[in-house]
Design a protein around this motif. Structure first.
Motif, mmCIF file in Angstrom:
data_model
loop_
_atom_site.group_PDB
_atom_site.id
_atom_site.type_symbol
_atom_site.label_atom_id
_atom_site.label_comp_id
_atom_site.label_asym_id
_atom_site.label_seq_id
_atom_site.Cartn_x
_atom_site.Cartn_y
_atom_site.Cartn_z
ATOM 1 N N ASN A 159 0.932 -1.066 0.088
ATOM 2 C CA ASN A 159 0.040 -0.153 0.038
ATOM 3 C C ASN A 159 0.991 1.126 0.197
ATOM 4 O OD1 ASN A 159 -2.654 -1.309 0.615
ATOM 5 N ND2 ASN A 159 -1.434 -2.261 2.179
ATOM 6 N N ASN A 160 0.216 2.272 -0.592
ATOM 7 C CA ASN A 160 0.786 3.631 -0.370
ATOM 8 C C ASN A 160 0.255 4.189 0.979
ATOM 9 O OD1 ASN A 160 2.152 5.720 -1.280
ATOM 10 N ND2 ASN A 160 1.330 5.578 -3.495
ATOM 11 N N VAL A 161 1.333 4.627 1.741
ATOM 12 C CA VAL A 161 0.984 5.274 3.141
ATOM 13 C C VAL A 161 1.184 6.628 3.315
ATOM 14 C CG1 VAL A 161 1.331 4.842 5.453
ATOM 15 C CG2 VAL A 161 1.118 2.622 3.970
ATOM 16 N N TYR A 162 0.150 7.555 3.925
ATOM 17 C CA TYR A 162 0.632 8.709 4.286
ATOM 18 C C TYR A 162 0.727 8.712 5.928
ATOM 19 C CZ TYR A 162 -0.786 10.335 -0.420
ATOM 20 O OH TYR A 162 -0.628 10.980 -1.631
ATOM 21 N N ARG A 163 1.587 9.107 6.456
ATOM 22 C CA ARG A 163 1.467 9.247 7.933
ATOM 23 C C ARG A 163 1.112 10.637 8.239
ATOM 24 N NH1 ARG A 163 5.593 6.047 6.319
ATOM 25 N NH2 ARG A 163 6.639 4.455 7.898
ATOM 26 N N SER A 164 0.219 10.479 9.319
ATOM 27 C CA SER A 164 -0.441 11.968 9.450
ATOM 28 C C SER A 164 -0.441 11.999 11.170
ATOM 29 C CB SER A 164 -1.704 12.321 8.899
ATOM 30 O OG SER A 164 -2.511 11.601 9.424
ATOM 31 N N ASN A 165 -0.235 13.308 11.521
ATOM 32 C CA ASN A 165 -0.615 13.754 12.752
ATOM 33 C C ASN A 165 -1.301 14.774 13.109
ATOM 34 O OD1 ASN A 165 0.398 13.960 15.475
ATOM 35 N ND2 ASN A 165 2.582 14.139 15.254
ATOM 36 N N TYR A 166 -2.142 14.432 14.314
ATOM 37 C CA TYR A 166 -3.191 15.590 14.524
ATOM 38 C C TYR A 166 -2.959 16.204 15.878
ATOM 39 C CZ TYR A 166 -7.979 17.590 14.997
ATOM 40 O OH TYR A 166 -9.000 18.239 14.941
ATOM 41 N N GLN A 167 -2.107 17.339 15.961
ATOM 42 C CA GLN A 167 -1.777 17.900 17.266
ATOM 43 C C GLN A 167 -2.781 18.913 17.446
ATOM 44 O OE1 GLN A 167 1.762 18.152 15.200
ATOM 45 N NE2 GLN A 167 3.047 17.399 16.875
ATOM 46 N N GLY A 168 -3.201 18.734 18.663
ATOM 47 C CA GLY A 168 -4.245 19.517 19.593
ATOM 48 C C GLY A 168 -3.314 20.852 19.751
ATOM 49 N N ASP A 169 -3.478 21.751 19.045
ATOM 50 C CA ASP A 169 -2.800 23.019 19.344
ATOM 51 C C ASP A 169 -3.754 24.365 19.648
ATOM 52 O OD1 ASP A 169 -4.033 23.240 16.802
ATOM 53 O OD2 ASP A 169 -2.288 24.542 16.036
ATOM 54 N N THR A 170 -5.008 24.101 19.801
ATOM 55 C CA THR A 170 -6.037 24.841 20.588
ATOM 56 C C THR A 170 -6.807 24.158 21.405
ATOM 57 O OG1 THR A 170 -7.399 24.566 18.673
ATOM 58 C CG2 THR A 170 -6.067 26.653 18.410
ATOM 59 N N GLY A 171 -7.803 24.927 21.833
ATOM 60 C CA GLY A 171 -8.653 24.283 22.843
ATOM 61 C C GLY A 171 -8.396 24.432 24.310
ATOM 62 N N MET A 172 -9.203 24.072 25.161
ATOM 63 C CA MET A 172 -8.923 24.355 26.573
ATOM 64 C C MET A 172 -7.585 24.167 27.189
ATOM 65 S SD MET A 172 -11.119 25.787 28.326
ATOM 66 C CE MET A 172 -12.592 25.663 28.111
ATOM 67 N N HIS A 173 -6.804 23.080 26.892
ATOM 68 C CA HIS A 173 -5.767 22.944 27.476
ATOM 69 C C HIS A 173 -4.653 24.057 27.329
ATOM 70 C CE1 HIS A 173 -5.129 21.035 23.548
ATOM 71 N NE2 HIS A 173 -3.757 21.503 23.622
ATOM 72 N N VAL A 174 -4.775 24.747 25.993
ATOM 73 C CA VAL A 174 -3.909 25.658 25.425
ATOM 74 C C VAL A 174 -4.184 27.038 26.444
ATOM 75 C CG1 VAL A 174 -3.005 27.231 23.647
ATOM 76 C CG2 VAL A 174 -3.461 24.626 23.244
ATOM 77 N N ALA A 175 -5.679 26.963 26.388
ATOM 78 C CA ALA A 175 -6.157 28.443 26.960
ATOM 79 C C ALA A 175 -5.629 28.271 28.473
ATOM 80 C CB ALA A 175 -7.621 28.406 27.079
ATOM 81 N N LYS A 176 -5.697 27.050 29.361
ATOM 82 C CA LYS A 176 -5.240 26.995 30.647
ATOM 83 C C LYS A 176 -3.814 27.372 30.744
ATOM 84 C CE LYS A 176 -8.241 23.398 31.924
ATOM 85 N NZ LYS A 176 -8.584 21.967 31.924
ATOM 86 N N TRP A 177 -3.023 26.820 29.802
ATOM 87 C CA TRP A 177 -1.235 27.021 29.757
ATOM 88 C C TRP A 177 -1.120 28.505 29.619
ATOM 89 C CZ3 TRP A 177 2.645 29.373 27.845
ATOM 90 C CH2 TRP A 177 4.162 28.934 27.929
ATOM 91 N N ILE A 178 -1.978 29.290 28.788
ATOM 92 C CA ILE A 178 -1.481 30.681 28.405
ATOM 93 C C ILE A 178 -2.153 31.425 29.687
ATOM 94 C CG2 ILE A 178 -2.418 32.462 27.030
ATOM 95 C CD1 ILE A 178 -1.569 30.770 24.855
ATOM 96 N N TRP A 179 -3.062 30.993 30.238
ATOM 97 C CA TRP A 179 -3.678 31.810 31.347
ATOM 98 C C TRP A 179 -2.709 31.680 32.400
ATOM 99 C CZ3 TRP A 179 -5.112 28.941 35.682
ATOM 100 C CH2 TRP A 179 -5.415 29.483 36.639
#
Ligand code: ARG
Length: 555
Positions: free
Chosen positions: A144-164
């Motif tokens: 098979n031909n394979v695309y490796r992909s990554n989906y990184q959570g770069d927004t959302g509540m955890h980011v807001a908590k960090w920034i806060w």
């Protein structure tokens, strides 16, 4: 194996059956293949025992079979051992790194690892990363031909908590690129919020503002810290011998996610409840899935709908695999169900590989704060231990020792995780994983190096061998070698690297039994045994490669 196919076609002709399945007898004394006569017994309305007896007399013995006999309701076959050995070893030596490959032709995207920015890359992420890389290799090896992909959570509540938390309590600290420091701010945020839940209001405001993308200073801080986090992950991926073809980010799915949620409302698949957009999946036993919050901000759910659509439409894939924590089983089921309800064309082409947790024994291996242990701390502890094990065996230069300890540690971690079913919780034990004798990565590396050291002693052409006698432990090793292609094919259909891991261990055990009872160099059977050792080294290397583990020549 080609003999198996030939035998099947002979049996089809002989019996008139449209489908013939052969079994492998429980012990090699009963032959190499067994044909169960139950189907035929139903068709002919006669006892399967009688049928087996009749067949054993009437069937014409092909040249590659040395013996046929009836064993109760089974017809058993022995392959001609010399012919079988010759064919198996020559095939392996000729095909080398291609031995075991097959020709499926899908374009598959596999998503794995998915660490979130502003948080730790922890031991559980290592498991998901190792698993995704191994599956990618199995898929590729299967054509098979394979695309490796990554989906990184770069927004959302955890980011807001960090920034806060950073802005409110740590703004005087210099922003550092280390995983450790970044993760510590998040841990601090969680603690403060647990002590005083009223503070959550402030975090919500930051979350909303980040999503609106209007406050420039806030956005700059987000961009800067996001990048630091991502860079620290890249270092880890390099060490773990993995890479990604595509990176997706949650922030990029927000716009389309919101649109899809609205379309679902319009089409009456979703509805408003208490101001939030939800989809009721109770009739499917999947609860209620919230798509948009009351304040209109978009949730993980809608973003995943947008991403699923993008993967197929933009990248033209025909299979999409999600290697995601078992804790998200419900979410993934809700996602797949919603795609189906939306009549998304590829809903049935999405597959889920749940990854269960990794626990650490209490004591040294768990982090001081009681939170998830970081990758960097984890690997450092393993390397230390590996060094002490290597030092017991041989004296290496400092740089060689560092290199080898890292290599062995990564192999040990990957193997100990991959040999388990993906659904099993793992309790990681470093002494066990790094044991040179057990069912471990180091044991496999060691077996490979042992084979290599024999092979380095002779330059003779491996395909020119003569067989005089084949001993039992040799026969067992050869039969195991011949199994490799079917093991890979099973691992591919079941998306299960553990099948390959356990195969590699069985194979190495058989090799070590052979090695302990037979001399290779200087023996009368030298040419044959060298071909056997060569074949073993090829198949073990191929197996380890499919697990994402590189071999080393010396150990
Ligand atoms: N980043 C997510 C988390 O840590 C995992 C992403 C899984 N993939 C997905 N398509 N939802 O929770």
């Amino acid at each position: 194996m080609d003999f198996e196919k030939q035998l099947i076609s002979i049996l089809k002709k002989e019996t008139g059956l449209e489908e013939v399945n052969l079994e492998i007898p429980p012990s090699s004394e009963l032959g190499d293949y067994a044909f169960p006569c139950f189907e035929l017994s139903k068709a002919k309305k006669r006892s399967p025992i009688l049928i087996a007896q009749e067949l054993s007399i009437t069937i014409k013995k092909p040249p590659f079979i040395s013996k046929i006999f009836a064993n109760g309701p089974y017809l058993n076959f022995f392959l001609d051992p010399n012919l079988f050995t010759n064919n198996t070893l020559k095939k392996i030596i000729k095909e080398k790194e291609n031995y075991g490959k097959s020709n499926n032709k899908n374009l598959v995207m596999i998503e794995f690892s998915q660490a979130n920015t502003h948080k730790a890359f922890h031991v559980g992420h290592i498991r998901g990363t190792a698993l995704g890389e191994s599956l990618s290799r199995i898929l590729e090896f299967s054509g098979n031909n394979v695309y490796r992909s990554n989906y990184q959570g770069d927004t959302g509540m955890h980011v807001a908590k960090w920034i806060w938390c950073y802005k409110k309590y740590h703004s005087k600290e210099k922003i550092k690129p280390e995983e450790k420091w970044i993760a510590s701010i998040y841990v601090d945020a969680v603690k403060r919020l647990a002590n005083d839940p009223d503070l959550q209001n402030q975090v919500d405001k930051i979350n909303k503002s980040l999503e609106e993308r209007k406050d420039k200073t806030l956005l700059d801080l987000w961009k800067k810290t996001r990048k630091l986090s991502l860079n620290s992950f890249e270092k880890i991926y390099k060490e773990l011998n993995t890479h990604f073809d595509y990176y997706f980010f949650e922030a990029e799915q927000e716009k389309r996610g919101r649109e899809i949620a609205k379309e679902l409302i319009k089409n009456k698949i979703a509805e408003f409840s208490d101001g939030a957009a939800i989809i009721n999946l109770e009739t499917h036993n999947l609860g209620v899935w919230v798509l948009l919050r009351k304040d209109g901000t978009v949730l993980y759910s809608s973003k995943d709908l947008a991403l699923a659509e993008k993967k197929f439409n933009k990248y033209k894939i025909n299979k999409s695999i999600y290697v995601v924590g078992a804790a998200q089983r419900l979410h993934i089921s809700q996602l797949f169900k919603t795609l189906e309800l939306m009549k998304f064309k590829y809903a049935k082409n999405c597959f889920y590989v749940p990854v269960s947790e990794v626990r650490l024994p209490t004591g040294k291996m768990s982090s001081r704060t009681g939170d998830n242990i970081l990758y960097s701390e984890f690997i450092a502890e393993l390397i230390d231990y590996a060094k002490s094990e290597i030092n017991k065996r041989e004296k290496l230069s400092k740089s060689e020792l560092n290199k080898r300890a890292l290599h062995i540690s990564i192999a040990a971690i990957k193997y100990s995780m991959l040999k388990q079913n993906t659904n099993n919780t793992i309790v990681f034990n470093k002494e066990e994983a790094l044991n040179f004798e057990g069912n471990t990565g180091p044991y496999l590396l060691y077996s490979y190096a042992r084979a290599k050291s024999i092979l380095n002693k002779s330059k003779k052409k491996r395909t020119l061998f003569k067989i005089k006698t084949i001993q039992t432990n040799e026969k067992e090793l050869i039969s195991e070698l011949a199994l490799f292609p079917s093991i890979v094919s099973n691992a591919y259909t079941n998306l299960s690297p553990s099948l390959i891991a356990n195969y590699a261990h069985n194979l190495s055990q058989k090799f070590n039994e052979f090695y302990h009872s037979n001399k290779v160099i200087g023996s009368e059977e030298e040419s044959f045994r060298l071909a056997l050792v060569e074949s073993f080294s090829i198949v073990l290397k191929n197996s380890l490669n499919l697990l994402g583990i590189n071999v080393i020549e010396k150990m």
